[in-house]
Every structure is written in structure tokens, then in C-alpha cells.
Write a protein that holds these residues in place. Structure first.
Motif, PDB file in Angstrom:
ATOM      1  N   ALA B 166      77.579 -17.375  45.692  1.00 43.01           N
ATOM      2  CA  ALA B 166      76.746 -16.175  45.806  1.00 43.01           C
ATOM      3  C   ALA B 166      75.601 -16.394  46.776  1.00 43.01           C
ATOM      4  CB  ALA B 166      76.209 -15.787  44.425  1.00 43.01           C
ATOM      5  N   ALA B 167      75.120 -17.626  46.847  1.00 45.85           N
ATOM      6  CA  ALA B 167      73.963 -17.929  47.706  1.00 45.85           C
ATOM      7  C   ALA B 167      74.237 -17.645  49.172  1.00 45.85           C
ATOM      8  CB  ALA B 167      73.561 -19.394  47.520  1.00 45.85           C
ATOM      9  N   LEU B 168      75.514 -17.694  49.573  1.00 42.64           N
ATOM     10  CA  LEU B 168      75.849 -17.438  50.979  1.00 42.64           C
ATOM     11  C   LEU B 168      75.319 -16.089  51.446  1.00 42.64           C
ATOM     12  CD1 LEU B 168      79.517 -18.803  51.065  1.00 42.64           C
ATOM     13  CD2 LEU B 168      77.482 -19.859  52.058  1.00 42.64           C
ATOM     14  N   ASP B 169      75.209 -15.129  50.508  1.00 41.10           N
ATOM     15  CA  ASP B 169      74.706 -13.803  50.878  1.00 41.10           C
ATOM     16  C   ASP B 169      73.200 -13.780  51.122  1.00 41.10           C
ATOM     17  OD1 ASP B 169      77.232 -12.839  50.633  1.00 41.10           O
ATOM     18  OD2 ASP B 169      76.941 -12.022  48.607  1.00 41.10           O
ATOM     19  N   TYR B 170      72.509 -14.837  50.711  1.00 38.61           N
ATOM     20  CA  TYR B 170      71.044 -14.805  50.777  1.00 38.61           C
ATOM     21  C   TYR B 170      70.454 -15.869  51.694  1.00 38.61           C
ATOM     22  CZ  TYR B 170      72.381 -12.348  46.541  1.00 38.61           C
ATOM     23  OH  TYR B 170      73.005 -11.514  45.659  1.00 38.61           O
ATOM     24  N   LEU B 171      71.309 -16.534  52.476  1.00 32.30           N
ATOM     25  CA  LEU B 171      70.815 -17.633  53.325  1.00 32.30           C
ATOM     26  C   LEU B 171      69.779 -17.149  54.329  1.00 32.30           C
ATOM     27  CD1 LEU B 171      74.067 -19.694  54.059  1.00 32.30           C
ATOM     28  CD2 LEU B 171      72.124 -20.375  52.635  1.00 32.30           C
ATOM     29  N   SER B 172      69.902 -15.866  54.768  1.00 34.22           N
ATOM     30  CA  SER B 172      68.970 -15.355  55.775  1.00 34.22           C
ATOM     31  C   SER B 172      67.954 -14.383  55.183  1.00 34.22           C
ATOM     32  CB  SER B 172      69.747 -14.649  56.895  1.00 34.22           C
ATOM     33  OG  SER B 172      70.760 -15.497  57.396  1.00 34.22           O
ATOM     34  N   ARG B 244      72.720 -11.263  37.071  1.00 32.96           N
ATOM     35  CA  ARG B 244      71.762 -10.230  37.500  1.00 32.96           C
ATOM     36  C   ARG B 244      71.966  -9.866  38.968  1.00 32.96           C
ATOM     37  NH1 ARG B 244      67.975 -13.108  33.964  1.00 32.96           N
ATOM     38  NH2 ARG B 244      67.453 -14.427  35.740  1.00 32.96           N
ATOM     39  N   LEU B 245      72.270 -10.847  39.800  1.00 36.83           N
ATOM     40  CA  LEU B 245      72.408 -10.582  41.242  1.00 36.83           C
ATOM     41  C   LEU B 245      73.701  -9.861  41.562  1.00 36.83           C
ATOM     42  CD1 LEU B 245      71.229 -14.012  42.712  1.00 36.83           C
ATOM     43  CD2 LEU B 245      70.107 -11.801  43.104  1.00 36.83           C
ATOM     44  N   LYS B 246      74.791 -10.280  40.906  1.00 32.07           N
ATOM     45  CA  LYS B 246      76.117  -9.843  41.348  1.00 32.07           C
ATOM     46  C   LYS B 246      76.814  -8.887  40.381  1.00 32.07           C
ATOM     47  CE  LYS B 246      76.255 -11.929  45.267  1.00 32.07           C
ATOM     48  NZ  LYS B 246      76.360 -11.145  46.515  1.00 32.07           N
ATOM     49  N   GLY B 247      76.281  -8.715  39.185  1.00 36.54           N
ATOM     50  CA  GLY B 247      76.887  -7.792  38.233  1.00 36.54           C
ATOM     51  C   GLY B 247      78.354  -8.078  38.013  1.00 36.54           C
ATOM     52  N   GLU B 248      79.184  -7.055  38.227  1.00 33.61           N
ATOM     53  CA  GLU B 248      80.622  -7.218  37.973  1.00 33.61           C
ATOM     54  C   GLU B 248      81.284  -8.196  38.930  1.00 33.61           C
ATOM     55  OE1 GLU B 248      82.521  -3.473  37.978  1.00 33.61           O
ATOM     56  OE2 GLU B 248      81.568  -2.780  36.108  1.00 33.61           O
TER      57      GLU B 248
END
Lengths: 318, 318
Positions: B166-172, B244-248
Motif C-alpha cells: 500500500a505504501a507504494l501509493d504514498y511514496l511521493s 483505514r487507508l484502503k478500505g475494501e
């Protein structure tokens, strides 16, 4: 082709080939497992090779497979170690089946010639880069180090020097002469001196393989041992082909170019005298170790030349 | 700066740090020498990492140093092995002293945290690529393989899954939330489960580290063991931050994304019952091994998803 299929087809045939080997779990799990025989030590070394730095762009893949494993195995020879197995980390720009077939064939020939079984590895997408780690064994305490040279020791080299370095001038030669072919063969298919490992660990006081050039690699022995050396250019073993091709510049190739993967060795005079002729026949004495620091060639100090200068042009092992 | 100076300054401080280690000759010679204690086997694995494939371009070098060693060490954990030492082959486009200082600092922190001493390596000019080989030891015969799973075994995973993916979506992300920071930390600073190695080799029948995603890595156990599995999505351990971040979509991260470096383990029911609470507390049972082939998630076969598809997107070990 997926990556697992790639591995199965091209690399698994290199595993499980050495029946007497110490590898008890090869490729296919999280780790490989090696059982070191009682009373022996593990000896290992890693070499990285980058396209355009350590080998030419568009280099023949079968030659690359051989050279990469030969260069790594040469470090085992310099410790006096018996070869066991190796790992391969390979990054490739794309899956080119012909390239892979040729590369793995060259690697397999070297694997069989040197007695090194594939233990595991990693294949990824990226610029063409290889990293090979070779594993060998020696009797505990028998590994020959760079630091064992003592004043008075004789300095000898195996084979002839400079051929592979000279070959760089003929890589693109459209119609190479017989002499050119001879030195090109030294470049494309170096033979690490694993055949000398047994005798080396019995008689040598220090050893290094000549991958960066004699002056640079002898320099490693001198600094590790805290000694100096006096060597003579007239004693340098040069192949007839090299002398015919390079004339007065042949000596320069022998002193300063790498890629021959011969060995530079030190022997106490006592050990040299009792060493068998079968060993001495493959070696040439080029000088002796001196208590005074410095690397003197024909009386002239060339220590500074023994220090590799730039990051870009040298592969250097930690 | 020459290459030898580079090595002396940034990498030699990582050698000779583990006083109780099995390394008897570290960096600086043709080879390193390791003495495997009597009754133990050497366990080793190599991982290659390429900029732009396994880590983002311009990735923080201290994070890179940590992640590279953590990823490699995770393979030792999956065999139930005790860490000993590692080698590093590093190719760098240029000598950037700040980069080297930061990289070696991250690598040193990981080296100390995981008990892995630098044994040797090779530093060359080239595209940014790393290859790390880790060495550990296990009692002879005690290494846990992928092939030991048997029908009826319980399947468990350590920690929580999906955070690093999931962290890949928030690297930037310019202003990450607390939840984003929590999953980013899992990506930047994974902790290989070396703490579980002792218990694993005592109780587990099969193990794999989760580097490519649970389905893919459990798939390795199933094919190596010749068995199938039934797992339940409701049992999947998800962190509150991920939910919380990704839900389903949190479940999807847990099943299909890698980089968490948790472990997937199998246990016979008998072993599970006698395993200590201190181990079970760190594990979550997600299903069981079945004689019938196939990887069934909530009753639906998703074996095909367990087969890594493309060369470009997967790192795969030989």
C-alpha cells in the motif's frame, strides 16, 4: 517467457552436476545449503561485471558466460582453494532467448571445466550486469593470504602475462592473424589457475590473482604484507605472439594490463627449493621481496603505478 | 576519490563488527574465509536490486541500504537460519560521497540490527544495481524448506500483510497522514523475521518469506510440496492503518503485494499444539494444507494468480 520458465530452461541444467560436491540444497528454495566438510573452511569471493565497463557492449554471450565464471574462480585459485559452487545474480534488459541460450552454454562449459556447480541466484530486469559469487574450501588455516610475503621471498608468476590486455586492440579486427587469434583466445577464454591451488597452499607464502595488471596486483601483496619488492623486466614471461604483435610495448602489456587471470606468488627460498618441478615448470621467478618499501622495476620505483587510480577503470574487491 | 579509498572509508567500518561471528578473514584479500561451526550447515541466498525496478529512482540511499540487506536477510529467516555475514556487489554511476555516506549508514544500521557482518564485495562503475548475498548457519538437517508441507498442516503468517504494498501509493505524498507514515515505514524499513528463526526450525514443516505477495509465495510452498491449500480472507491479518487507508482494497494488498518480508509458515497440528505462546502470538492461522492441488481462497481457486506472470515485474530467485 516468465522468469521461472527462463530459470528452469537455461540455468537449472547447471545445478546438480558435481556429484562429489558439498552442496546439499541447490536452486529453488529461499536459500541454498552447503555442508562444509569437517576440518575445512569456506572460501568465497564476489565479482561484479558491467556491460561497457568489464566487457564490451554486444559481447558474445557464450564468451561472457565463460569469462565471468573464470574471473570469479581465479580468486579461489589465489587462495589455494578447491572449487565447490557459485551463485549468479543476473540483470537483463529483456528476455532474449538466443542470448540466454548462448550465455548459459558458455557458463555451463566453464562450470564443468572449473568444477563449480550452480547453487542459486537471482534474475531480474535491468541493465546488463552480472554478479557471481564463488565458493571453495581449504583445510582449516591453509588459505593463502596476500599478507604472508616476507623479505627474501622469491616472487613468481604463472604462465605468460599481457596477452589478454593486448587482445583489447583486436576485438573488432575483421581478419585477425594467427597471433591476434592467440591473444584473443586468452581474453575470451581465460583459465583460472585452479590446477595450481594444491601446490600453492603447500608452498606459497602469499598469492594474488592478476586481474588488474601485475604492478597493481603485486602492489596488493606488498601493502598487505608491509614489504617492498624488486623485479626485473627481462625476466617477465611474454608469449611469442605478444612479442611479435607488440614489439617493445609487449612489456607494458605484461606489467600493466589485466584480464590474464594468472597468479602472482611468493615463496620462501626454502619452500621454493623443495617445491616439485611440476609446479616450477609453470612459474617464472621475476624478482624478490625486500624489507625496504617500494616496488622497484629494474631499480626504478614504480610504486605509484601500483596504486589503481580511478573508480571508472578498475574493478576493485573489498 | 579512488575506489580503494571509497571502500576503506564507507564499507570497511561494516566489517569485523560481530565478535562472535564465524568470519575468520574479512574484506581485503582475494577471498573471505568463514569457519562453519562443527555440526552446522552454511545457508546462503543472493538478491539483486535494480534502480527503477526494485526501488524508485532517486530513492533515499540510507533507506536503500537498510531495505537491501533486510530483503536478503529475510531469506535466512525463512530457512530458520542464524545470520552470520554478507557480501555486497555495488555498481554506481559515479562517486557521490553524500550518497555513499548515507547508503553505508543505512546498511550499517541494518548490519547491526540483523547481526550480519560485511565479509567482502565488489564496487564498480555502472548503472545503480546492488547484489547482496547473505550467509547464515543452521544445525545440520535443520534448515526449513519449501517442500515440507503436508496435507492437514496449518498455514500461518507472521505480523500483518499488505502495508508495504500500500505504501507504494504514498511514496511521493507531500504531507502524509499518520496512517500513510505507518505503512511507509513498513516499506522503507522492513524487519526480516530473524527473531522467529529458532522457533521456526523447531516447529515449522515448510516456510517461505513473503517478498512477491502471499498468493505467489504460498504458491511456491504448494508446488514444492506437491499439495494444495485452502485459506480464508476473513482471517488475513491487516493493520488498522491499512484498513483505514484502503478500505475494501486492503485485502488485495495483503494477498497480492510484496515487500512486507513477513513469513508464511506451515505447521503440523501436533507441532502447532506444542508450539509456545510466544511464537503463536506473532502468527495468524489463515487456512490449511490440502491434498487436493489448487490454492483456494474462500472456496475459489486462485492458483493462476499464484504464478508470477512477467519477467519485468518480478524478482525471482533461482
Amino acid at each position: 517467457m516468465g522468469e521461472f520458465e527462463l530459470i528452469r530452461r537455461y540455468f537449472l541444467p547447471l545445478a546438480g552436476r558435481q556429484e562429489s560436491g558439498s552442496l546439499i540444497l541447490g536452486p529453488g528454495d529461499d536459500c541454498a545449503i552447503q555442508r562444509i566438510p569437517a576440518g575445512r573452511d569456506l572460501v568465497f569471493s564476489v565479482d561484479a561485471l558491467v556491460e561497457g565497463v568489464h566487457f564490451p557492449r554486444n559481447y558474445r554471450p557464450d564468451y561472457l558466460g565463460w569469462r565471468a565464471l573464470a574471473a570469479a574462480a581465479s580468486d579461489l585459485a589465489a587462495m589455494g582453494a578447491d572449487p565447490e559452487c557459485f551463485t549468479l545474480a543476473l540483470t537483463l534488459p529483456a528476455v532474449d532467448e538466443q542470448w540466454l541460450e548462448d550465455f548459459s552454454m558458455g557458463l555451463r562449459k566453464a562450470s564443468e571445466a572449473f568444477g563449480l556447480e550452480l547453487a542459486g541466484g537471482d534474475t531480474t530486469s535491468g541493465p546488463l550486469t552480472l554478479s557471481l559469487q564463488v565458493h571453495g574450501t581449504v583445510e582449516q588455516g591453509a588459505g593463502i593470504r596476500r599478507s604472508g610475503a616476507r623479505p627474501g621471498d622469491l616472487i613468481a608468476v604463472s604462465g605468460t602475462l599481457g596477452d589478454a590486455g593486448a587482445a583489447l586492440d583486436y576485438l573488432s579486427e575483421p581478419a585477425p592473424s594467427a597471433d591476434m587469434l592467440a591473444v584473443l583466445e586468452r581474453y575470451h577464454h581465460p583459465w583460472p589457475r585452479l590446477d595450481l591451488a594444491g601446490a600453492i597452499r603447500q608452498y606459497a607464502t602469499a598469492a594474488v590473482d592478476i586481474s588488474d595488471g601485475l604492478l597493481a596486483d603485486l602492489g596488493h601483496i606488498l601493502s598487505a604484507s608491509g614489504v617492498g619488492a624488486r623485479i626485473e623486466s627481462a625476466r617477465m614471461p611474454l608469449s611469442p605472439a605478444l612479442v611479435r604483435l607488440k614489439g617493445e610495448k609487449a612489456l607494458d602489456c605484461a606489467l600493466r594490463s589485466g584480464d590474464d587471470y594468472e597468479l602472482c606468488l611468493c615463496f620462501s627460498r626454502e619452500n621454493w627449493e623443495r617445491a616439485p618441478e611440476s609446479l616450477k615448470r609453470q612459474l617464472t621467478v621475476i624478482g624478490f621481496v625486500d624489507a625496504e618499501p617500494g616496488l622497484y622495476l629494474d631499480g626504478v620505483d614504480c610504486s605509484l603505478e601500483a596504486v589503481p587510480a580511478g573508480f571508472d577503470h578498475f574493478r576493485s574487491e573489498l
